[in-house]
Write a protein that holds these residues in place. Structure first.
Motif, short mmCIF file in Angstrom:
data_model
loop_
_atom_site.label_atom_id
_atom_site.label_comp_id
_atom_site.label_asym_id
_atom_site.label_seq_id
_atom_site.Cartn_x
_atom_site.Cartn_y
_atom_site.Cartn_z
N ARG A 26 0.84 -1.19 0.00
CA ARG A 26 0.00 0.00 0.00
C ARG A 26 0.88 1.25 0.00
O ARG A 26 1.21 1.80 1.05
CB ARG A 26 -0.94 0.00 1.21
CG ARG A 26 -1.99 -1.11 1.09
CD ARG A 26 -3.11 -0.98 2.07
NE ARG A 26 -4.15 -1.95 1.75
CZ ARG A 26 -5.28 -2.11 2.44
NH1 ARG A 26 -5.52 -1.34 3.49
NH2 ARG A 26 -6.17 -3.01 2.08
N PRO A 27 1.29 1.69 -1.18
CA PRO A 27 2.12 2.89 -1.27
C PRO A 27 1.35 4.10 -0.79
O PRO A 27 0.14 4.22 -1.02
CB PRO A 27 2.46 2.99 -2.76
CG PRO A 27 1.31 2.30 -3.44
CD PRO A 27 0.90 1.18 -2.51
N ASN A 28 2.03 5.02 -0.13
CA ASN A 28 1.34 6.15 0.49
C ASN A 28 2.08 7.45 0.21
O ASN A 28 1.98 8.00 -0.88
CB ASN A 28 1.18 5.87 1.99
CG ASN A 28 0.09 6.69 2.64
OD1 ASN A 28 -0.07 7.86 2.34
ND2 ASN A 28 -0.67 6.08 3.54
N VAL A 45 9.35 6.58 -0.98
CA VAL A 45 7.95 6.17 -0.99
C VAL A 45 7.69 5.34 0.26
O VAL A 45 8.45 4.42 0.57
CB VAL A 45 7.59 5.33 -2.24
CG1 VAL A 45 6.09 5.03 -2.25
CG2 VAL A 45 8.02 6.03 -3.52
N SER A 46 6.61 5.64 0.97
CA SER A 46 6.27 4.85 2.15
C SER A 46 5.29 3.75 1.79
O SER A 46 4.52 3.85 0.83
CB SER A 46 5.68 5.74 3.25
OG SER A 46 4.45 6.30 2.85
N ASP A 47 5.33 2.68 2.58
CA ASP A 47 4.37 1.59 2.48
C ASP A 47 3.70 1.47 3.84
O ASP A 47 4.36 1.25 4.85
CB ASP A 47 5.08 0.28 2.13
CG ASP A 47 4.11 -0.83 1.71
OD1 ASP A 47 3.00 -0.89 2.28
OD2 ASP A 47 4.47 -1.65 0.85
N THR A 48 2.37 1.65 3.87
CA THR A 48 1.63 1.71 5.13
C THR A 48 0.62 0.58 5.24
O THR A 48 -0.48 0.75 5.79
CB THR A 48 0.93 3.07 5.28
OG1 THR A 48 0.05 3.27 4.16
CG2 THR A 48 1.93 4.21 5.35
N ASP A 53 0.66 -7.33 10.58
CA ASP A 53 1.96 -7.81 10.11
C ASP A 53 2.42 -7.06 8.87
O ASP A 53 3.41 -7.45 8.23
CB ASP A 53 1.89 -9.31 9.80
CG ASP A 53 1.57 -10.14 11.03
OD1 ASP A 53 2.11 -9.83 12.11
OD2 ASP A 53 0.77 -11.10 10.91
N GLY A 54 1.73 -5.98 8.52
CA GLY A 54 2.04 -5.24 7.31
C GLY A 54 3.23 -4.30 7.47
O GLY A 54 3.84 -4.20 8.53
N ASN A 55 3.54 -3.60 6.39
CA ASN A 55 4.71 -2.71 6.35
C ASN A 55 4.42 -1.37 7.01
O ASN A 55 3.31 -0.85 6.95
CB ASN A 55 5.14 -2.48 4.91
CG ASN A 55 5.64 -3.76 4.25
OD1 ASN A 55 6.32 -4.56 4.88
ND2 ASN A 55 5.31 -3.95 2.98
N GLY A 69 3.47 3.95 14.74
CA GLY A 69 2.62 4.51 13.71
C GLY A 69 3.13 4.29 12.31
O GLY A 69 3.87 3.34 12.03
N LEU A 70 2.74 5.21 11.41
CA LEU A 70 2.98 5.05 9.98
C LEU A 70 3.50 6.32 9.37
O LEU A 70 3.28 7.42 9.89
CB LEU A 70 1.66 4.68 9.28
CG LEU A 70 0.95 3.41 9.75
CD1 LEU A 70 -0.45 3.36 9.18
CD2 LEU A 70 1.74 2.18 9.37
N SER A 71 4.16 6.19 8.24
CA SER A 71 4.63 7.34 7.47
C SER A 71 3.61 7.67 6.40
O SER A 71 3.77 7.35 5.23
CB SER A 71 5.99 7.03 6.84
OG SER A 71 6.45 8.15 6.10
N ASP A 72 2.51 8.31 6.80
CA ASP A 72 1.49 8.71 5.83
C ASP A 72 2.04 9.71 4.82
O ASP A 72 1.75 9.64 3.63
CB ASP A 72 0.31 9.37 6.57
CG ASP A 72 -0.76 8.36 6.94
OD1 ASP A 72 -0.58 7.19 6.64
OD2 ASP A 72 -1.77 8.77 7.53
N GLY A 73 2.80 10.68 5.32
CA GLY A 73 3.33 11.70 4.43
C GLY A 73 4.58 12.32 4.99
O GLY A 73 4.82 12.30 6.21
#
Length: 301
Positions: free
Chosen positions: A174-176, A189-192, A199-201, A227-231
């Motif tokens: 899921r590229p973000n 490019v982040s993968d969230t 278990d995802g990236n 957390g995640l690298s949304d942007g």
């Protein structure tokens, strides 16, 4: 600054203004995303679940910029200063002309509708690069539920010169978020995919750009926790400022995490703006924040 910033590497200190404090400029959104700064000092951003765009200015405070907005997510500006936007329910990349008219830039790949474009950058040659995960079609919360016509989640490169849309990267779950290094020799490019899979990236990858068009040699640049690298955005020296669950995390070009700028809400994205592009504007859950830095953003105009 002790309560706002965590310094993990001495290089972090050079990026900070000792007198700077994190400010909450306004609040009232459900989920804020995609900030873009304007030369008049204002910032526009998306409130995705509310299907609207908001605007903040030092004079008027927060106002509604556009409603409905086709569930816009990420935004940027092209080399002419026009806003280029990712639309979830529009399932397209759109552009806002100088007169306010919104036009379609691209909405299909090989005749099939895009999923739900998420984030976008414009390279100095005018090409538009964007991610296309399914977040806007997996439910009605941030778009309109629908089946993917493409059946995959790609990073694309659109060339306005000839109208061609090409897959730039095809190996993401899921590229973000995405951004170029200051000299455009690297694409981040982040993968969230962890957003919907424990278990995802939750990492950012970096690619070398061959011949100005082709990402090669992809490798993990940084793993984001919590957390995640949304942007994210980069400064003029190639330091990367990314969203996470508790802070803006700052990474040096070599991948070392330099430190954190803590924010009291879960963060989605950020952008540089204001005088000398040295203010970092942060979209986080319900609010828009800002903090002045001792560096400046690399993205123009």
């Amino acid at each position: 600054m002790e309560k706002t910033v965590l310094i993990e590497d001495p290089r972090m200190e050079a990026l900070l203004r000792p007198e700077a404090v994190l400010q909450r400029l306004c609040t009232g959104a459900i989920w804020s995303e995609g900030p873009v700064w304007w030369d008049d000092g204002s910032v526009t951003w998306s409130d995705i679940p509310n299907n609207r765009m908001l605007k903040w200015s030092p004079v008027e405070g927060m106002t509604v910029f556009r409603s409905p907005s086709n569930h816009t997510n990420g935004h940027t500006r092209d080399r002419e200063g026009r806003m280029v936007s990712c639309e979830h329910s529009g399932r397209r990349i759109s552009r806002t002309e100088a007169d306010g008219t919104v036009v379609t830039v691209v909405d299909r790949f090989e005749g099939k509708r895009l999923n739900s474009p998420n984030d976008v950058v414009v390279k100095s040659d005018g090409t538009i690069w964007f991610t296309d995960p399914p977040y806007g079609i997996i439910s009605d919360y941030e778009g309109v539920a629908a089946e993917s016509e493409i059946g995959a989640n790609y990073v694309y490169r659109f060339d306005p010169a000839d109208g061609s849309l090409a897959i730039a990267c095809d190996d993401f779950q899921r590229p973000n978020g995405l951004a170029f290094s200051p000299d455009e020799s690297l694409l981040y490019v982040s993968d969230t995919s962890r957003s919907h899979d424990p278990d995802g990236n939750h990492h950012i990858r970096v690619f070398d750009i061959k011949d100005g068009r082709y990402p090669t040699n992809g490798r993990v640049f940084a793993v984001i926790e919590p957390g995640l690298s949304d942007g994210f955005r980069l400064d003029v020296d190639g330091n990367l400022f990314t969203s996470s669950a508790d802070s803006i995390q700052v990474f040096a070009p070599d991948g070392t995490r330099l430190g954190k700028i803590f924010v009291p809400e879960v963060i989605s994205n950020c952008t540089f703006g204001a005088r000398n592009r040295s203010t970092l504007f942060i979209t986080a859950s319900t609010s828009l924040y800002s903090i002045e830095l001792a560096t400046k953003g690399s993205v123009r105009p």
